[in-house]
Scaffold this motif. Structure first.
Motif, PDB file in Angstrom:
ATOM      1  N   PRO A   1      31.000 -29.124 -95.444  1.00 36.41           N
ATOM      2  CA  PRO A   1      31.682 -30.421 -95.365  1.00 36.41           C
ATOM      3  C   PRO A   1      30.748 -31.575 -95.722  1.00 36.41           C
ATOM      4  O   PRO A   1      29.623 -31.645 -95.225  1.00 36.41           O
ATOM      5  CB  PRO A   1      32.111 -30.507 -93.893  1.00 36.41           C
ATOM      6  N   ASN A   2      31.211 -32.472 -96.610  1.00 35.70           N
ATOM      7  CA  ASN A   2      30.385 -33.624 -96.981  1.00 35.70           C
ATOM      8  C   ASN A   2      30.478 -34.714 -95.918  1.00 35.70           C
ATOM      9  O   ASN A   2      31.114 -34.519 -94.882  1.00 35.70           O
ATOM     10  CB  ASN A   2      30.775 -34.149 -98.367  1.00 35.70           C
ATOM     11  N   ARG A   3      29.854 -35.846 -96.184  1.00 32.77           N
ATOM     12  CA  ARG A   3      29.750 -36.897 -95.162  1.00 32.77           C
ATOM     13  C   ARG A   3      31.113 -37.330 -94.627  1.00 32.77           C
ATOM     14  O   ARG A   3      31.320 -37.402 -93.410  1.00 32.77           O
ATOM     15  CB  ARG A   3      29.007 -38.108 -95.751  1.00 32.77           C
ATOM     16  N   HIS A   4      32.054 -37.607 -95.533  1.00 33.20           N
ATOM     17  CA  HIS A   4      33.356 -38.111 -95.097  1.00 33.20           C
ATOM     18  C   HIS A   4      34.121 -37.059 -94.299  1.00 33.20           C
ATOM     19  O   HIS A   4      34.732 -37.357 -93.277  1.00 33.20           O
ATOM     20  CB  HIS A   4      34.170 -38.563 -96.306  1.00 33.20           C
ATOM     21  N   VAL A   5      34.096 -35.816 -94.778  1.00 30.55           N
ATOM     22  CA  VAL A   5      34.794 -34.741 -94.070  1.00 30.55           C
ATOM     23  C   VAL A   5      34.138 -34.491 -92.713  1.00 30.55           C
ATOM     24  O   VAL A   5      34.814 -34.327 -91.696  1.00 30.55           O
ATOM     25  CB  VAL A   5      34.788 -33.448 -94.907  1.00 30.55           C
ATOM     26  N   PHE A   6      32.819 -34.457 -92.708  1.00 31.27           N
ATOM     27  CA  PHE A   6      32.085 -34.223 -91.468  1.00 31.27           C
ATOM     28  C   PHE A   6      32.397 -35.307 -90.444  1.00 31.27           C
ATOM     29  O   PHE A   6      32.654 -35.024 -89.263  1.00 31.27           O
ATOM     30  CB  PHE A   6      30.589 -34.179 -91.771  1.00 31.27           C
ATOM     31  N   LEU A   7      32.402 -36.565 -90.883  1.00 35.90           N
ATOM     32  CA  LEU A   7      32.734 -37.665 -89.977  1.00 35.90           C
ATOM     33  C   LEU A   7      34.128 -37.504 -89.393  1.00 35.90           C
ATOM     34  O   LEU A   7      34.348 -37.744 -88.196  1.00 35.90           O
ATOM     35  CB  LEU A   7      32.637 -39.003 -90.720  1.00 35.90           C
ATOM     36  N   GLU A   8      35.076 -37.097 -90.223  1.00 33.74           N
ATOM     37  CA  GLU A   8      36.443 -36.911 -89.733  1.00 33.74           C
ATOM     38  C   GLU A   8      36.495 -35.768 -88.729  1.00 33.74           C
ATOM     39  O   GLU A   8      37.203 -35.846 -87.712  1.00 33.74           O
ATOM     40  CB  GLU A   8      37.383 -36.639 -90.903  1.00 33.74           C
ATOM     41  N   GLN A   9      35.732 -34.695 -88.994  1.00 35.46           N
ATOM     42  CA  GLN A   9      35.703 -33.573 -88.051  1.00 35.46           C
ATOM     43  C   GLN A   9      35.087 -33.990 -86.714  1.00 35.46           C
ATOM     44  O   GLN A   9      35.588 -33.624 -85.645  1.00 35.46           O
ATOM     45  CB  GLN A   9      34.917 -32.411 -88.659  1.00 35.46           C
ATOM     46  N   VAL A  10      34.007 -34.775 -86.788  1.00 35.04           N
ATOM     47  CA  VAL A  10      33.371 -35.274 -85.565  1.00 35.04           C
ATOM     48  C   VAL A  10      34.332 -36.200 -84.831  1.00 35.04           C
ATOM     49  O   VAL A  10      34.443 -36.163 -83.596  1.00 35.04           O
ATOM     50  CB  VAL A  10      32.051 -36.006 -85.882  1.00 35.04           C
ATOM     51  N   ASN A  11      35.035 -37.036 -85.589  1.00 36.49           N
ATOM     52  CA  ASN A  11      36.002 -37.953 -84.989  1.00 36.49           C
ATOM     53  C   ASN A  11      37.070 -37.184 -84.213  1.00 36.49           C
ATOM     54  O   ASN A  11      37.420 -37.549 -83.076  1.00 36.49           O
ATOM     55  CB  ASN A  11      36.647 -38.801 -86.078  1.00 36.49           C
ATOM     56  N   GLN A  12      37.576 -36.114 -84.819  1.00 35.88           N
ATOM     57  CA  GLN A  12      38.591 -35.302 -84.139  1.00 35.88           C
ATOM     58  C   GLN A  12      38.035 -34.684 -82.863  1.00 35.88           C
ATOM     59  O   GLN A  12      38.729 -34.606 -81.839  1.00 35.88           O
ATOM     60  CB  GLN A  12      39.101 -34.218 -85.084  1.00 35.88           C
ATOM     61  N   LEU A  13      36.775 -34.256 -82.904  1.00 37.86           N
ATOM     62  CA  LEU A  13      36.145 -33.661 -81.722  1.00 37.86           C
ATOM     63  C   LEU A  13      36.048 -34.651 -80.565  1.00 37.86           C
ATOM     64  O   LEU A  13      36.406 -34.341 -79.431  1.00 37.86           O
ATOM     65  CB  LEU A  13      34.738 -33.156 -82.069  1.00 37.86           C
ATOM     66  N   ILE A  14      35.553 -35.869 -80.877  1.00 40.05           N
ATOM     67  CA  ILE A  14      35.321 -36.813 -79.772  1.00 40.05           C
ATOM     68  C   ILE A  14      36.614 -37.445 -79.258  1.00 40.05           C
ATOM     69  O   ILE A  14      36.625 -38.002 -78.161  1.00 40.05           O
ATOM     70  CB  ILE A  14      34.289 -37.909 -80.148  1.00 40.05           C
ATOM     71  N   GLN A  15      37.686 -37.365 -80.063  1.00 47.90           N
ATOM     72  CA  GLN A  15      38.975 -37.818 -79.530  1.00 47.90           C
ATOM     73  C   GLN A  15      39.464 -36.849 -78.456  1.00 47.90           C
ATOM     74  O   GLN A  15      40.089 -37.244 -77.469  1.00 47.90           O
ATOM     75  CB  GLN A  15      40.018 -37.949 -80.640  1.00 47.90           C
ATOM     76  N   ILE A  16      39.188 -35.568 -78.660  1.00 44.32           N
ATOM     77  CA  ILE A  16      39.583 -34.539 -77.689  1.00 44.32           C
ATOM     78  C   ILE A  16      38.619 -34.512 -76.512  1.00 44.32           C
ATOM     79  O   ILE A  16      39.011 -34.480 -75.347  1.00 44.32           O
ATOM     80  CB  ILE A  16      39.626 -33.155 -78.366  1.00 44.32           C
ATOM     81  N   ASP A  17      37.321 -34.538 -76.831  1.00 42.05           N
ATOM     82  CA  ASP A  17      36.275 -34.481 -75.792  1.00 42.05           C
ATOM     83  C   ASP A  17      35.069 -35.276 -76.266  1.00 42.05           C
ATOM     84  O   ASP A  17      34.343 -34.830 -77.161  1.00 42.05           O
ATOM     85  CB  ASP A  17      35.874 -33.025 -75.530  1.00 42.05           C
TER      86      ASP A  17
END
Length: 438
Positions: A12-28
């Motif tokens: 995953p590149n920067r934008h995809v990685f950021l979105e994945q991290v964003n999804q993680l911290i919304q949950i936990d």
């Protein structure tokens, strides 16, 4: 066991990685982030070549993935910087232990094509502040730790656990850089010609931003864009670039060169509800036709929010502008977005073109892209054409347009006009070379 990556583009590149991290911290929100910078890796690519460099970088990424437990999330933040998210709010000592484990493991050299490389790292670590769900703030915290790690004398690790005052000297200096660049006209648009691959004439140009730094000369704008992203100023940079493109269209038209102009679209502009109306204001101000412009967006932007993307791009196309997907195939195997949005052009990423004469798979990917383009009723532009062999193969495949150093690097508008008015002298010389070699 952690699944290994087959190539760098599958990470995953920067934008995809950021979105994945964003999804993680919304949950936990209880997550920790490590940014892992490979020290002096540019020396590897410059010494051994980019092919060897990419293989070593892939080996590094896979080793990092294997070192940490299966729930860790890996991303490629930039060329030689990886991000790793580990569940839980880890302390300084815990993240430092991860760092030590990493360094100890990489004391074993990486071997590739008779070359050996011992990787060393700068690592910035951060625990997401309590209840924070702003991914940019979390990421900026780790980035500030990495910057400090790079300047440490005795330990290449730095930990951050709290947001710093945005009025800090570094913050003010970055903001001052952006403000000065705008006020002193340090920014400039360069143009890289797009070529008809059959007759080698210029049919358009891509606008590329350059920074005329008062001390360092003409720079690629990476540092400026990084600062703009950090301080939510990408809209200003994006609109400045767009306005310069409209101004340049007037200049080109006055010279009898009504060419297609491509402009990279900032991701933030896709979420700007005033974007379409602002485009209309620019067109009215400069009295140019929307059909002369193409907006380029990357695949990660196309995937980021399909509903918003679909509606915004539909409105842009209704104005008469065309839409291109830039760096096609570089970051995704998921092409579902192609069903959801209407595009006019696919730009094949240069990584598939630059080794076209050496890697049969690259040709197959380009041929597959051509099938997708035909089904989607859109055109294709090949990026990164550097040799006559690339040109010959692309012609065989049936690719009609391209750009790359074989024809011209990005140049200031005056030089671009000279090239276009001469119908690309470089192209004429290529034709002569072909006839001679044939």
């Amino acid at each position: 066991m952690k699944k290994l990556h087959d190539s760098l583009i599958s990470i995953p590149n920067r934008h995809v990685f950021l979105e994945q991290v964003n999804q993680l911290i919304q949950i936990d929100p209880e997550q920790s982030l490590l940014l892992v910078d490979v020290v002096r890796f540019s020396d590897v690519s410059s010494s051994f070549g980019y092919d060897v460099g990419d293989k070593i970088l892939l080996e590094i990424a896979n080793r990092i993935a294997k070192l940490f437990h299966s729930k860790a999330l890996l991303g490629r933040v930039s060329g030689d910087i990886f991000g790793l998210v580990i569940h839980g709010l880890h302390t300084h000592d815990q993240l430092h232990a991860f760092y030590c484990h990493l360094v100890e493991h990489f004391k074993t050299p990486i071997s590739c094509e008779d070359h050996a490389f011992i990787a060393d790292f700068n690592v910035g670590g951060a625990s997401n502040p309590l209840k924070n769900r702003n991914v940019n703030s979390f990421f900026s915290l780790a980035e500030s730790a990495l910057k400090q790690a790079k300047s440490n004398k005795f330990d290449n690790f730095q930990y951050a656990k709290a947001f710093k005052d945005q009025s800090s000297g570094r913050s003010l200096a970055l903001k001052a850089d952006i403000a000065r660049a705008f006020s002193n006209d340090e920014l400039e648009i360069y143009f890289q010609p797009k070529i008809d691959l059959q007759n080698l004439k210029i049919v358009g140009a891509e606008c590329l931003l350059r920074w005329n730094h008062p001390l360092d000369g003409v720079l690629f704008p990476g540092a400026l864009i990084e600062a703009a992203e950090s301080y939510n100023m990408m809209n200003e940079v994006g609109y400045w670039t767009l306005e310069q493109a409209f101004k340049s269209a007037v200049t080109l038209n006055n010279c009898g060169l009504e060419l297609k102009i491509s402009v990279n679209m900032s991701p933030t502009q896709l979420y700007d509800l005033n974007f379409v109306s602002n485009l209309s204001l620019l067109a009215a101000k400069y009295q140019v036709n929307f059909k002369q412009f193409e907006l380029e967006l990357t695949e990660d932007v196309a995937l980021s929010n399909s509903f918003l993307v679909k509606n915004q791009l539909a409105e842009i196309r209704a104005l008469g502008m065309t839409i291109a997907i830039d760096d096609f195939g570089k970051g995704y195997s998921n092409l579902a977005y192609m069903r959801d949005i209407v595009i006019d052009t696919i730009k094949i990423d240069k990584t598939f073109v630059m080794e076209l004469d050496q890697t049969p798979v690259n040709r197959a990917i380009i041929e597959a892209t051509q099938l997708i383009a035909k089904a989607a009723n859109c055109g294709i532009v090949a990026e990164g054409i550097e040799t006559l062999e690339h040109l010959h193969i692309l012609r065989e495949i049936g690719i009609s347009q391209g750009q790359g150093f074989l024809f011209s690097k990005a140049v200031p508008i005056a030089q671009f006009i000279e090239l276009a008015q001469q119908e690309l002298i470089v192209g004429s010389s290529l034709v002569r070379k072909q006839r001679t070699s044939g």
